[in-house]
Design an enzyme around this catalytic site. Structure first.
Site, PDB file in Angstrom:
ATOM      1  N   SER A  73     -20.872  82.263  58.368  1.00  0.00           N
ATOM      2  CA  SER A  73     -21.566  83.496  58.756  1.00  0.00           C
ATOM      3  C   SER A  73     -22.913  83.195  59.399  1.00  0.00           C
ATOM      4  O   SER A  73     -23.542  84.090  59.952  1.00  0.00           O
ATOM      5  CB  SER A  73     -21.843  84.367  57.536  1.00  0.00           C
ATOM      6  OG  SER A  73     -20.779  84.396  56.663  1.00  0.00           O
ATOM      7  N   HIS A  83     -15.874  84.229  62.936  1.00  0.00           N
ATOM      8  CA  HIS A  83     -16.551  84.862  61.798  1.00  0.00           C
ATOM      9  C   HIS A  83     -15.928  86.217  61.496  1.00  0.00           C
ATOM     10  O   HIS A  83     -16.113  87.168  62.253  1.00  0.00           O
ATOM     11  CB  HIS A  83     -18.057  84.992  62.116  1.00  0.00           C
ATOM     12  CG  HIS A  83     -18.830  85.656  61.034  1.00  0.00           C
ATOM     13  ND1 HIS A  83     -19.959  86.408  61.271  1.00  0.00           N
ATOM     14  CD2 HIS A  83     -18.630  85.697  59.687  1.00  0.00           C
ATOM     15  CE1 HIS A  83     -20.412  86.873  60.127  1.00  0.00           C
ATOM     16  NE2 HIS A  83     -19.629  86.469  59.160  1.00  0.00           N
ATOM     17  N   GLU A 140     -16.470  87.973  65.130  1.00  0.00           N
ATOM     18  CA  GLU A 140     -17.418  87.302  66.025  1.00  0.00           C
ATOM     19  C   GLU A 140     -16.832  85.932  66.363  1.00  0.00           C
ATOM     20  O   GLU A 140     -16.550  85.148  65.455  1.00  0.00           O
ATOM     21  CB  GLU A 140     -18.776  87.108  65.338  1.00  0.00           C
ATOM     22  CG  GLU A 140     -19.685  88.312  65.367  1.00  0.00           C
ATOM     23  CD  GLU A 140     -21.046  88.032  64.710  1.00  0.00           C
ATOM     24  OE1 GLU A 140     -22.030  88.630  65.141  1.00  0.00           O
ATOM     25  OE2 GLU A 140     -21.123  87.230  63.759  1.00  0.00           O
ATOM     26  N   ASN A 153     -25.409  89.291  61.573  1.00  0.00           N
ATOM     27  CA  ASN A 153     -26.239  88.915  60.426  1.00  0.00           C
ATOM     28  C   ASN A 153     -27.674  88.595  60.838  1.00  0.00           C
ATOM     29  O   ASN A 153     -28.599  88.779  60.065  1.00  0.00           O
ATOM     30  CB  ASN A 153     -25.621  87.727  59.685  1.00  0.00           C
ATOM     31  CG  ASN A 153     -24.452  88.172  58.816  1.00  0.00           C
ATOM     32  OD1 ASN A 153     -24.304  89.366  58.536  1.00  0.00           O
ATOM     33  ND2 ASN A 153     -23.630  87.244  58.398  1.00  0.00           N
TER      34      ASN A 153
END
Ligand code: 3HC
Length: 677
Positions: A406, A427, A439, A477
């Site tokens: 991540s 991801h 992602e 993130n």
């Protein structure tokens, strides 16, 4: 006749064919062609009836969305549909693929509908923040009844041909592959009969259903303008004569069309499709063949990731280090499938088929025949590097090696192999079998065909895949970080977890930062030393306040997991604030917006500046599909466009933030991150 509409007379029946790839959208030329075809039908005494059909993969999929916001070109769709309906000779719609939106409204202008069993019929306008504005809200309750019309309009979900026949929307199901023949035969049967015009059919069904449906779905519709507008129009069909109902529909349609919600939802429609395009890589690049997938790690992520491939018919080999963990992981997958089967989402044979395509193993060597291997173990760079170095020796040449990290640096992971060109990030978001976002992280050395293959396989398993560059936290993130930092600071300065969460929920997020933390686990990433207390989070963890799973986190939870504010948490916050010497003050909701949401936009601008995202709309897609950003606000970058870059810059500067160059530029030039749609 030239253009997308052609006609042909066969046995006294006019066959009107549209050929407007890719989806037969009802653009100006199509509308003109349809109007001309109806003229021909009326004019020629030799012609007794007409069939309207489409070439290609689908019947009309709706109005041409690219024309929205541009000067209107005559004839408008409602006029065309009125002309079809007014025809003195019967007109039959022959439906295959998807008859959607304006497309379905064309069929409602026709007097009869014939469809193949695989056809889908729907009015998805609500998903674009709109309503069927070419008479659909008034004709559908007359043909399909109030219940079906209300549900179809307010949810936008299409129905099958069989269901459509059941509610009276389809008059005849054609044999697959014989649509035209069956439609012609149907047309022959109604020659000379006075056409059945939808506007003349009485509305039927239970009017009380409309309010009941609105109440039952209140949570789903929260924040959206369009579902209620759709239901108001169906209600108008019940209460008003047809022409007044149409006038009401037009008024409601125009209100939605001019509003920011529809602009946001249309933006996301195109953004999602645009996200699949990779700058600098030709669309026809040869992809690598993915016949078997390997997943390392049978934890929550590894299990969820595996389920996606199994459901797409791709066999999976799943690896764990210990038998106990492997058994537990496989058991969870089985349990999830059984639960879905119990809810009727899968048939039990399907579950058996998925489980049969799963090969659990303790040996990494068993991944030798996999074409794509996804590592889904915990976040530790050394362990990941070690795993990839081993994979390098095991994986067959040309296999794609992906990490589900991540945050971590894909280039560093790739450098532990002799084939960095085959390495990238994939991801997934938890729960990985449910969340739509993927992602795809492009390393400095990732080969173009590897990237394109990962994007394509993402689509195949039903994800919305977005390309991201390498940086800490990628797109999603990374933008979460400034929000969390500011949320924590705001607590020290006098805001409460409840206030911050409320502001986010009122904005339209499914939950606020502290609710999210309680759900995910306050202890994620905690150092696990109860004597080392350096911040509020450490203090909560030391007291066993790990979130919902321990019944308490930032909130206290009852047995039904309902949260209440916690005096213990407030005391901890107050203690830290006092220790830091932070003076408490009244914090306004607007300040929370500026410090937690404007800072995200700022980070998004940096992400664009650095080329981590290909385009602003990709960032929007990430936040809509990965984090539940309200789709009616179009993602953080479109929201920034609607809010105004200058207002955001002023807000950020007021609190002393360093503003990204790109954001400043947009403010100075009154520019936007996204093109208006
Ligand atoms: N107008 C313009 N372009 C459209 C379009 C439309 N209604 N529907 C799809 N397209 C374009 C897409 O943007 C895409 O373009 P691209 O290749 O350049 O990216 C291309 O057609 C293919 O679309 P998909 O990739 O989505 O193809 P799929 O086969 O996966 O799906 C579909 C086909 C189910 C028809 C899907 O495209 C879809 O859901 N389309 C939108 C349907 C819709 O919302 N209709 C209502 C329109 S509003 C309306 O009718 C108002 C009226 O009530 C007045």
């Amino acid at each position: 006749m030239s253009g997308p509409i052609t006609t042909e007379v066969r046995d006294g029946i006019l066959i009107v064919t549209s050929n407007n790839p890719p989806v037969n959208a009802l653009g100006a030329a199509v509308r003109q062609g349809l109007a001309a075809a109806i003229d021909q039908l009326e004019r020629d005494d030799e012609i007794k009836a007409a069939v309207i059909r489409c070439e290609g993969r689908t019947f009309f999929a709706g109005a041409d969305i690219t024309e929205f916001g541009k000067p209107p070109v005559e004839p408008m769709l409602p006029q065309v549909i009125d002309r079809i309906e007014a025809s003195s000779k019967p007109v039959v719609a022959a439906i295959h693929g998807t008859a959607l939106g304006g497309g379905l409204e064309v069929t409602l202008g026709c007097h009869y509908r014939v469809a193949v069993p695989s056809a889908k019929l729907g009015v998805p306008e609500v998903k674009l923040g709109l309503l069927p504005g070419a008479g659909g809200t008034q004709r559908l309750p007359r043909i399909a009844g109030i219940e079906a019309a209300a549900e179809m309009c307010a949810t936008g979900n299409p129905i099958s041909a069989a269901k459509a026949q059941q509610v009276g929307l389809v008059d005849k199901i054609a044999e697959e592959g014989r649509l035209l023949e069956d439609a012609l035969e149907f047309a022959k049967g109604v020659i000379g009969v006075e056409p059945r015009r939808s506007r003349e059919v009485p509305v039927h069904g239970d009017p009380a259903f409309i309010q009941k449906f609105a109440t039952e779905n209140a949570k789903k519709f929260r924040g959206f303008d369009a579902p209620a507008a759709n239901l108001r129009c169906v209600q108008a069909a019940v209460e008003l004569p047809f022409d007044q109902g149409i006038a009401f529909e037009r008024q409601e349609f125009m209100k939605l069309m001019m509003g920011t919600q529809s602009a946001a939802q249309r933006h996301i429609f195109f953004a999602e499709r645009q996200a699949a395009k990779i700058d600098g890589i030709p669309e026809d690049i040869k992809l690598r063949d993915i016949k078997r997938v390997g997943v390392i790690g049978a934890g929550t992520m590894g299990g969820g990731i595996s389920m996606n491939f199994l459901q797409a018919g791709i066999p999976v080999t799943i690896v764990e280090a210990a038998q106990e963990n492997l058994d537990r992981g496989v058991g969870v997958i089985r349990k999830n499938y059984d639960a879905s089967a119990a809810k009727g989402r899968f048939k039990s044979e399907q579950v058996d088929q998925y489980m049969g395509a799963l090969t659990p193993t303790l040996k990494l060597e068993d991944l030798a025949d996999c074409d794509l291997i996804i590592e889904a173990i915990y976040e530790n760079m050394d362990v990941k590097k070690e795993t990839f170095a081993k994979l390098d020796k095991i994986a067959k040449p040309g296999a794609i090696l992906a990490s589900n990290t991540s945050y971590l640096n894909i280039d560093e992971i790739a450098a532990s192999t002799s084939r960095p060109q085959d390495v990238l990030g994939m991801h997934f978001f938890s729960p990985a079998n449910v969340m739509k976002l993927l992602e795809v992280v492009r390393g400095a050395k990732t080969a173009p065909d590897v990237l394109a293959t990962a994007m394509a396989i993402g689509k195949k398993i039903g994800k919305v895949a977005v390309v991201a560059g390498v940086c800490y936290g990628f797109i999603g993130n990374r933008m979460l970080m400034p929000r969390q930092v500011e949320a924590n600071k705001l607590l020290m300065e006098g805001a409460t977890p409840e206030q911050i969460d409320r502001v986010h929920v009122e904005f339209g997020m499914p939950m606020g930062p502290f609710q999210m933390s309680d759900l995910a686990g306050v202890d994620i990433g905690w150092h696990r030393d109860p004597n080392r207390i350096e911040n509020v989070r450490d203090a909560l963890c030391a007291k066993g306040r790990w979130g919902q799973k321990t019944g308490k986190g930032f909130y206290d939870y009852d047995e039904k997991r309902r949260p209440t504010p916690s005096p213990e948490v407030q005391a901890i916050i107050d203690e830290f604030a006092a220790k830091e010497g932070t003076k408490k003050r009244e914090i306004s909701d607007q300040e929370i917006v500026e410090r937690t949401l404007y800072t995200m936009v700022n980070e998004g601008a940096l992400i664009l500046e650095e080329g981590i995202a290909q385009r602003a709309s990709d960032i929007d897609v990430v936040w809509i599909y990965g984090y539940g950003w309200p789709v009616y606000r179009g993602g953080p970058m479109l929201w920034a466009d609607h809010e105004g870059a200058d207002k955001i810059v002023t807000g950020l500067e007021k609190h002393g933030f360093k503003v990204a160059k790109l954001l400043k530029e947009k403010a100075e030039t009154k520019g936007r991150f996204n093109r208006p749609v």
